[in-house]
Design a protein around this motif. Structure first.
Motif, PDB file in Angstrom:
ATOM      1  N   LEU A 118      96.969  43.213  20.300  1.00  0.00           N
ATOM      2  CA  LEU A 118      96.153  44.307  19.765  1.00  0.00           C
ATOM      3  C   LEU A 118      96.243  44.379  18.257  1.00  0.00           C
ATOM      4  CD1 LEU A 118      94.367  46.775  20.340  1.00  0.00           C
ATOM      5  CD2 LEU A 118      96.423  48.113  20.694  1.00  0.00           C
ATOM      6  N   GLN A 119      97.367  43.918  17.722  1.00  0.00           N
ATOM      7  CA  GLN A 119      97.544  43.972  16.279  1.00  0.00           C
ATOM      8  C   GLN A 119      96.478  43.159  15.540  1.00  0.00           C
ATOM      9  OE1 GLN A 119     101.109  43.496  13.033  1.00  0.00           O
ATOM     10  NE2 GLN A 119     101.460  42.759  15.050  1.00  0.00           N
ATOM     11  N   TRP A 179     103.800  45.257  13.251  1.00  0.00           N
ATOM     12  CA  TRP A 179     103.934  46.245  14.325  1.00  0.00           C
ATOM     13  C   TRP A 179     105.305  46.165  14.982  1.00  0.00           C
ATOM     14  CZ3 TRP A 179      99.135  47.491  17.806  1.00  0.00           C
ATOM     15  CH2 TRP A 179      98.101  47.968  16.989  1.00  0.00           C
ATOM     16  N   PHE A 205     100.425  44.461  23.362  1.00  0.00           N
ATOM     17  CA  PHE A 205     100.822  45.132  22.121  1.00  0.00           C
ATOM     18  C   PHE A 205     100.656  44.196  20.929  1.00  0.00           C
ATOM     19  CE2 PHE A 205     104.293  46.082  19.088  1.00  0.00           C
ATOM     20  CZ  PHE A 205     104.031  47.415  18.808  1.00  0.00           C
ATOM     21  N   VAL A 206     101.164  42.970  21.089  1.00  0.00           N
ATOM     22  CA  VAL A 206     101.122  42.035  19.975  1.00  0.00           C
ATOM     23  C   VAL A 206      99.680  41.579  19.722  1.00  0.00           C
ATOM     24  CG1 VAL A 206     102.031  39.872  19.097  1.00  0.00           C
ATOM     25  CG2 VAL A 206     103.466  41.323  20.485  1.00  0.00           C
ATOM     26  N   THR A 258     102.863  39.079  12.367  1.00  0.00           N
ATOM     27  CA  THR A 258     103.208  39.786  13.607  1.00  0.00           C
ATOM     28  C   THR A 258     104.269  40.844  13.366  1.00  0.00           C
ATOM     29  OG1 THR A 258     103.547  37.514  14.297  1.00  0.00           O
ATOM     30  CG2 THR A 258     103.497  39.187  16.017  1.00  0.00           C
TER      31      THR A 258
END
Lengths: 198, 370
Positions: B339-340, A141, B336-337, A138
């Protein structure tokens, strides 16, 4: 305390963020931190000694302040030995007046223990903290965002690029000295074909 | 950008988005393809970046409240709840029971609305045109209750720090109960359209699989985590706003594929209606605001509070320097997380699966880009 209704008008925002103490009649209240006493705290202290600077609890939330070189090994230890297998968030806070200007905050959670803790450390400007990507994917990003917004470079990150702002953007918006109305004029002119940005 | 790959005759770089109907907003995915097979992806995000975290530092705590609705604009009520809870944590106050119950009702109605929007558009992406009309029909009803409550339909600004802006209108309970009554049979209708539909199953089953371990590795939360078999929901694990008082289940599945995520979300809509009904039936009397001064000045300190938003864990990390303005507001957005994990889910799959996987991620770009 005289509560002056002093709304910051959107028409004229202050050039710099309001100073922490704008001469109020009395200094702002500080909430009490209590030292944390738990099995985990004792275990971490035993394992890492004085590299865990502080273990505290604050409004019922535990956090550990650790030395900046040890963050990743502590997070790895937490993941492997203590079941904190979910990295919730990585973020930073800018305190420009401090020598060690940035707070770097890692939030980890354990599904097994149903417990969430924060790991905090302070770093000076220009320091390259170790990347957490090798422990938690994680982090990829999340660290890119911290880099984008604060300009903190993570050593060993596989792909450290800006993430929300365009590659060629100048400056890091969440640093306190970056004013609200500033934008990258060069980037706007070259890419959006707008003469004046605002 | 992998420009050099054009030189390799077997590989093709294809740009999908940012203006593409199935990217649900302005998501751009650069796909590296071998024929129809996806070799890798690169997400380009930030087209909707408005710098909300920077804006927060230049507004007061109270003024920033309406801004958070613009994060996940499909589930604005959830954002508002998370922000208010975080500031209340800093102030060390709790909303009174009546406010908490109304918050739960509105949040659950909003969750239903968010899931319905997801279901309709996801089905549309896959090629089933009918469900979107069914879904929007019921979503309209849930939005009407929000509209009658606070005047706004989407960006509602429904809560205030410390409680609610207004007493619920006359007949609020009746409307909520009527909605729950009406809604449950409708979920069966959606299921009739899709659950055993051969094309639906063919397009979704074993597509975009994420195991429980991978979910934790990538920090993926919400229905995606539960579809992989982890029975974890913040409403149960770390209850807030009185969720511990209500009786509901956490639906889980085991395969962690796109089809299981569909089933989990369908079940969640039923559970949301169940919670909303319980809360409306037992709506307590009393004040709707805690004692909070008009100029909110939290003591110096910090807090992290997260809630179970429709998409996953939505957290707010707030830092106060004792003034009326936030020193730092950090949003931990689930979209956001989550989508990674896209790259992990579509690598080796077909290009048509990318559409299905983006749909199943249930991202809202307002929240991804902030």
């Amino acid at each position: 305390m005289p509560d002056e209704p002093k709304p910051t008008t959107p028409a004229a925002p202050p050039a710099a963020p309001a100073p922490p103490k704008a001469a109020p009649p009395k200094p702002p209240a500080v909430m009490a931190w209590t030292p944390l006493e738990s099995e985990l705290a004792t275990e971490l202290k035993r394992q890492f000694g004085d590299r865990v600077v502080e273990a505290s609890s604050y409004v019922g939330q535990s956090f550990f302040v650790v030395k900046r070189d040890e963050v990743i090994s502590i997070i790895e230890y937490l993941k492997v030995e203590a079941n904190f297998d979910y990295l919730v968030d990585i973020t930073a806070v800018d305190w420009p007046k401090r020598v060690e200007r940035f707070d770097l905050i890692y939030i980890v959670y354990s599904f097994a223990l149903n417990e969430r803790i924060r790991i905090k450390t302070t770093i000076p400007d220009g320091f390259r903290p170790e990347s957490a990507v090798r422990v938690h994917r994680t982090a990829n990003w999340l660290e890119r965002e911290v880099f984008d917004m604060f300009g903190i470079e993570f050593a060993g990150h596989p792909d450290l690029r800006r993430i929300l702002l365009p590659e060629e953007w100048q400056g890091h918006p969440l640093r306190k000295e970056y004013p609200l109305l500033q934008q990258d004029q060069d980037w706007v002119q070259t890419n959006l074909d707008i003469e004046r940005g605002q | 950008m992998p420009e050099t790959t054009f030189l390799d005759a077997t590989e093709l770089v294809l740009n999908m988005g940012p203006q593409h109907p199935s990217t649900h907003g302005v998501l751009r995915v650069v796909l590296k393809l071998d024929g129809e097979k996806v070799l890798g992806t690169d997400c380009v995000i930030g087209y909707l970046h408005r710098g909300l975290e920077k804006v927060a530092e230049n507004r007061t705590w109270v003024q920033f409240n309406p801004y958070v609705d613009r994060l996940d604009y499909v589930a604005a009520v959830s954002n508002s709840l998370a922000y208010c809870l975080a500031v209340e944590k800093l102030l060390n106050v709790e909303a009174p029971p009546r406010a908490q119950a109304v918050r739960v009702i509105l949040t659950e109605l909003n969750r239903i609305g968010s899931h319905l929007l997801w279901l309709g558009t996801h089905a549309l992406d896959i090629g089933a045109i009918t469900p979107v009309f069914y879904c929007f029909r019921e979503r309209e009803e849930s939005i009407k209750i929000l509209e009658k409550y606070c005047g706004a339909r989407l960006t509602t600004h429904a809560f205030r720090i410390g409680g609610l802006p207004a007493e619920p209108y006359d007949g609020f309970q009746k409307d909520v109960l009527a909605f729950c009554e009406m809604f449950l049979p409708k979920v069966d209708e959606y299921e009739e359209l899709l659950t055993n539909n051969r094309i639906w199953i063919g397009r979704l089953q074993n597509v975009g699989v994420l195991t429980a371990g991978e979910c934790k590795e990538y920090g993926v939360t919400g229905p995606m985590l539960r579809a992989a078999g982890v029975k974890w929901d913040i409403r149960k694990a770390l209850p807030y706003s009185g969720y511990d008082k209500y009786d509901f289940e956490i639906p889980t599945r085991t395969n962690g594929d796109t089809y299981d995520r569909y089933l989990v979300r369908i079940q969640e809509m039923r559970q949301s209606a169940r919670i909303a009904r319980q809360a409306a039936e037992s709506l307590p009397d009393g004040p709707i605001m805690a004692k909070v001064s008009k100029v909110v000045k939290p003591p110096v300190g910090e807090a992290y509070v997260s809630i179970e938003a429709p998409k996953g864990e939505l957290g707010f990390y707030v830092v106060s320097d004792g003034s009326a303005q936030p020193y730092r507001v950090r949003v931990r957005p689930p979209s956001f997380v989550n989508l990674q994990a896209l790259d992990r889910m579509v690598r080796g799959a077909l290009i048509a699966d990318v559409v299905a996987v983006i749909g199943t991620l249930d991202i809202v770009l307002g929240e991804v880009d902030r």
